[in-house]
Design a protein around this motif. Structure first.
Motif, PDB file in Angstrom:
ATOM      1  N   SER A   1       0.855  -1.201   0.154  1.00 39.10           N
ATOM      2  CA  SER A   1      -0.108  -0.017  -0.301  1.00 39.10           C
ATOM      3  C   SER A   1       0.975   1.226   0.072  1.00 39.10           C
ATOM      4  CB  SER A   1      -1.073   0.187   1.240  1.00 39.10           C
ATOM      5  OG  SER A   1      -0.230  -0.080   2.148  1.00 39.10           O
ATOM      6  N   PHE A   2       0.326   2.332  -0.796  1.00 34.51           N
ATOM      7  CA  PHE A   2       1.344   3.583  -0.924  1.00 34.51           C
ATOM      8  C   PHE A   2       0.791   4.487   0.125  1.00 34.51           C
ATOM      9  CE2 PHE A   2       1.469   1.452  -5.078  1.00 34.51           C
ATOM     10  CZ  PHE A   2       2.858   1.271  -5.534  1.00 34.51           C
ATOM     11  N   PRO A   3       1.755   5.135   0.964  1.00 30.07           N
ATOM     12  CA  PRO A   3       1.276   6.001   1.754  1.00 30.07           C
ATOM     13  C   PRO A   3       0.421   7.259   1.101  1.00 30.07           C
ATOM     14  CG  PRO A   3       3.705   5.561   2.324  1.00 30.07           C
ATOM     15  CD  PRO A   3       3.075   4.895   0.820  1.00 30.07           C
ATOM     16  N   ASP A   4      -0.702   7.411   1.729  1.00 27.24           N
ATOM     17  CA  ASP A   4      -1.777   8.707   1.254  1.00 27.24           C
ATOM     18  C   ASP A   4      -2.169   8.423   0.089  1.00 27.24           C
ATOM     19  OD1 ASP A   4      -1.228   9.715   3.760  1.00 27.24           O
ATOM     20  OD2 ASP A   4       0.714  10.499   3.398  1.00 27.24           O
ATOM     21  N   GLN A   5      -2.072   7.175  -0.331  1.00 26.83           N
ATOM     22  CA  GLN A   5      -2.660   7.110  -1.711  1.00 26.83           C
ATOM     23  C   GLN A   5      -3.796   5.996  -1.670  1.00 26.83           C
ATOM     24  OE1 GLN A   5      -2.073   8.848  -4.404  1.00 26.83           O
ATOM     25  NE2 GLN A   5      -0.213  10.075  -3.837  1.00 26.83           N
ATOM     26  N   PRO A   6      -4.799   6.083  -2.673  1.00 25.72           N
ATOM     27  CA  PRO A   6      -5.812   5.104  -2.606  1.00 25.72           C
ATOM     28  C   PRO A   6      -5.757   4.166  -3.318  1.00 25.72           C
ATOM     29  CG  PRO A   6      -6.182   6.923  -4.229  1.00 25.72           C
ATOM     30  CD  PRO A   6      -5.134   7.171  -3.639  1.00 25.72           C
ATOM     31  N   VAL A   7      -4.745   3.409  -3.409  1.00 24.96           N
ATOM     32  CA  VAL A   7      -4.660   1.978  -4.128  1.00 24.96           C
ATOM     33  C   VAL A   7      -3.623   0.988  -3.314  1.00 24.96           C
ATOM     34  CG1 VAL A   7      -2.505   2.879  -5.406  1.00 24.96           C
ATOM     35  CG2 VAL A   7      -3.862   1.271  -6.311  1.00 24.96           C
ATOM     36  N   ALA A   8      -3.776  -0.122  -3.426  1.00 25.60           N
ATOM     37  CA  ALA A   8      -3.081  -1.113  -2.662  1.00 25.60           C
ATOM     38  C   ALA A   8      -2.826  -2.274  -3.680  1.00 25.60           C
ATOM     39  CB  ALA A   8      -3.707  -1.697  -1.326  1.00 25.60           C
ATOM     40  N   LEU A   9      -1.905  -3.030  -3.746  1.00 28.14           N
ATOM     41  CA  LEU A   9      -1.740  -4.232  -4.632  1.00 28.14           C
ATOM     42  C   LEU A   9      -1.689  -5.428  -4.049  1.00 28.14           C
ATOM     43  CD1 LEU A   9       1.450  -2.376  -6.722  1.00 28.14           C
ATOM     44  CD2 LEU A   9      -1.282  -2.311  -7.250  1.00 28.14           C
ATOM     45  N   ALA A  10      -2.226  -6.324  -4.373  1.00 30.22           N
ATOM     46  CA  ALA A  10      -2.163  -7.736  -3.750  1.00 30.22           C
ATOM     47  C   ALA A  10      -1.799  -8.857  -4.791  1.00 30.22           C
ATOM     48  CB  ALA A  10      -3.593  -7.785  -3.190  1.00 30.22           C
ATOM     49  N   GLU A  11      -0.548  -9.419  -4.251  1.00 31.57           N
ATOM     50  CA  GLU A  11      -0.347 -10.652  -4.892  1.00 31.57           C
ATOM     51  C   GLU A  11      -0.582 -11.809  -4.178  1.00 31.57           C
ATOM     52  OE1 GLU A  11       3.972 -12.916  -5.565  1.00 31.57           O
ATOM     53  OE2 GLU A  11       4.011 -10.873  -6.056  1.00 31.57           O
ATOM     54  N   PRO A  12      -1.465 -12.739  -4.720  1.00 33.12           N
ATOM     55  CA  PRO A  12      -2.114 -13.782  -4.011  1.00 33.12           C
ATOM     56  C   PRO A  12      -1.123 -15.154  -3.910  1.00 33.12           C
ATOM     57  CG  PRO A  12      -2.848 -13.944  -5.966  1.00 33.12           C
ATOM     58  CD  PRO A  12      -2.082 -12.612  -6.062  1.00 33.12           C
ATOM     59  N   ARG A  13      -1.350 -15.812  -2.847  1.00 32.13           N
ATOM     60  CA  ARG A  13      -0.817 -17.176  -2.698  1.00 32.13           C
ATOM     61  C   ARG A  13      -1.549 -18.105  -3.662  1.00 32.13           C
ATOM     62  NH1 ARG A  13      -2.516 -16.909   3.485  1.00 32.13           N
ATOM     63  NH2 ARG A  13      -1.075 -15.272   4.261  1.00 32.13           N
ATOM     64  N   GLU A  14      -0.794 -19.063  -3.971  1.00 29.13           N
ATOM     65  CA  GLU A  14      -1.307 -20.044  -5.051  1.00 29.13           C
ATOM     66  C   GLU A  14      -2.439 -20.885  -4.438  1.00 29.13           C
ATOM     67  OE1 GLU A  14      -1.905 -21.784  -8.756  1.00 29.13           O
ATOM     68  OE2 GLU A  14      -0.066 -20.178  -7.987  1.00 29.13           O
ATOM     69  N   GLY A  15      -3.538 -20.686  -5.261  1.00 26.84           N
ATOM     70  CA  GLY A  15      -4.581 -21.730  -4.746  1.00 26.84           C
ATOM     71  C   GLY A  15      -5.697 -21.044  -4.011  1.00 26.84           C
ATOM     72  N   SER A  16      -5.292 -19.536  -3.981  1.00 28.40           N
ATOM     73  CA  SER A  16      -6.510 -18.729  -3.143  1.00 28.40           C
ATOM     74  C   SER A  16      -7.507 -18.244  -4.412  1.00 28.40           C
ATOM     75  CB  SER A  16      -5.419 -17.698  -2.696  1.00 28.40           C
ATOM     76  OG  SER A  16      -5.106 -16.572  -3.634  1.00 28.40           O
TER      77      SER A  16
END
Length: 279
Positions: free
Chosen positions: A202-217
């Protein structure tokens, strides 16, 4: 560059069912009309900070959509996001100079049920589908209140607006680099989100987060089905104490407490959460 969420899009096969699902969670939608492509139509869940959720489907259930066809016909839910800019021509040129693929700005419109025409300019960023990872840019040609206004009781609701877009990505390091190149964002904080079964940046003070999932999720399965794109939206809440909702489910994303809303199918409980709003 400070990113300001204009809206986030939710796709499904049946617009009425989408609206009913959100209404059941206390988020009333208002029909927004048909797009000028003659294929898609939309409804708006409008918030008091001026941001909104766009619910989108095709007029003909079997029609192929020029936008987000797979999420629409697969009841994919979150599928794209947009940021508001004041000078879309200048911002588009600046991003092109940074090496980002830029298409636009181009003019679009839709017609509300009352016959009012809504017009805006739009620029597509990046190589993927419109707004799937990098947001698309949008700027109003007609007064903004034609495009969005608080719907239902949301003008008085403690829910302020769309706070954060969580993007499902297969390679978090590559995605961080893309956002740093495009927008000059600071180094993100990293953590985990158990409900997403993912590592989150997550970027400080910015409205976006990136999510890299675990395999099988479920997020990994979703990326395989629909490609990298939003997997969840967090709504900002202003009130005394943490937000809680009947039948909600508590959790956290990047050290922020989240209450996941009980949105029914075709959206489901995974995709919409509420967090304490940030200034």
């Amino acid at each position: 560059m400070d990113l300001r969420i204009d809206h986030a899009t939710v796709a499904g096969r049946d617009l009425d069912r989408l609206a009913e699902a959100f209404a059941g969670a206390g988020l009333d939608a208002e029909y927004g009309g048909r797009h000028s492509n003659g294929i898609t139509h939309m409804s708006v869940v409008g918030f008091r900070d001026g941001s909104y959720l766009e619910l989108i489907s095709t007029l003909d259930p079997d029609a192929e959509s020029p936008w987000w066809n797979d999420p629409i016909h697969g009841d994919g839910g979150p599928c794209a996001w947009a940021i508001e800019v004041d000078d879309i021509g200048r911002v588009s040129s600046a991003l092109r100079d940074r090496g980002i693929a830029v298409d636009g700005p181009d003019r679009y419109e839709r017609t509300r049920e009352d016959g009012t025409t809504v017009e805006w300019d739009l620029t597509v960023l990046g190589e993927g589908e419109l707004g799937s990872t990098l947001p698309f840019l949008i700027s109003d040609r007609t007064p903004r209140e034609r495009r969005v206004r608080p719907t239902g009781g949301l003008a008085e609701s403690p829910i302020r607006g769309v706070d954060t877009v969580i993007l499902g990505v297969p390679d978090i390091d590559a995605a961080v680099e893309e956002f740093e190149t495009a927008f000059g964002l600071c180094t993100p904080r990293r953590g985990v989100a158990e409900r997403l079964s993912a590592t989150v940046a997550s970027f400080p003070d910015q409205p976006v987060a990136l999510a890299e999932p675990r395999e099988g999720s479920w997020v990994a399965d979703r990326i395989r089905e629909f490609g990298p794109r939003p997997v969840a939206y967090l709504l900002g809440y202003e009130g005394d104490g943490p937000p809680t909702f009947e039948d909600g489910a508590p959790g956290s994303v990047a050290d922020r407490a989240v209450e996941w809303l009980p949105v029914t199918e075709p959206i489901g409980r995974r995709y919409l959460g509420v967090v304490a709003a940030t200034d």
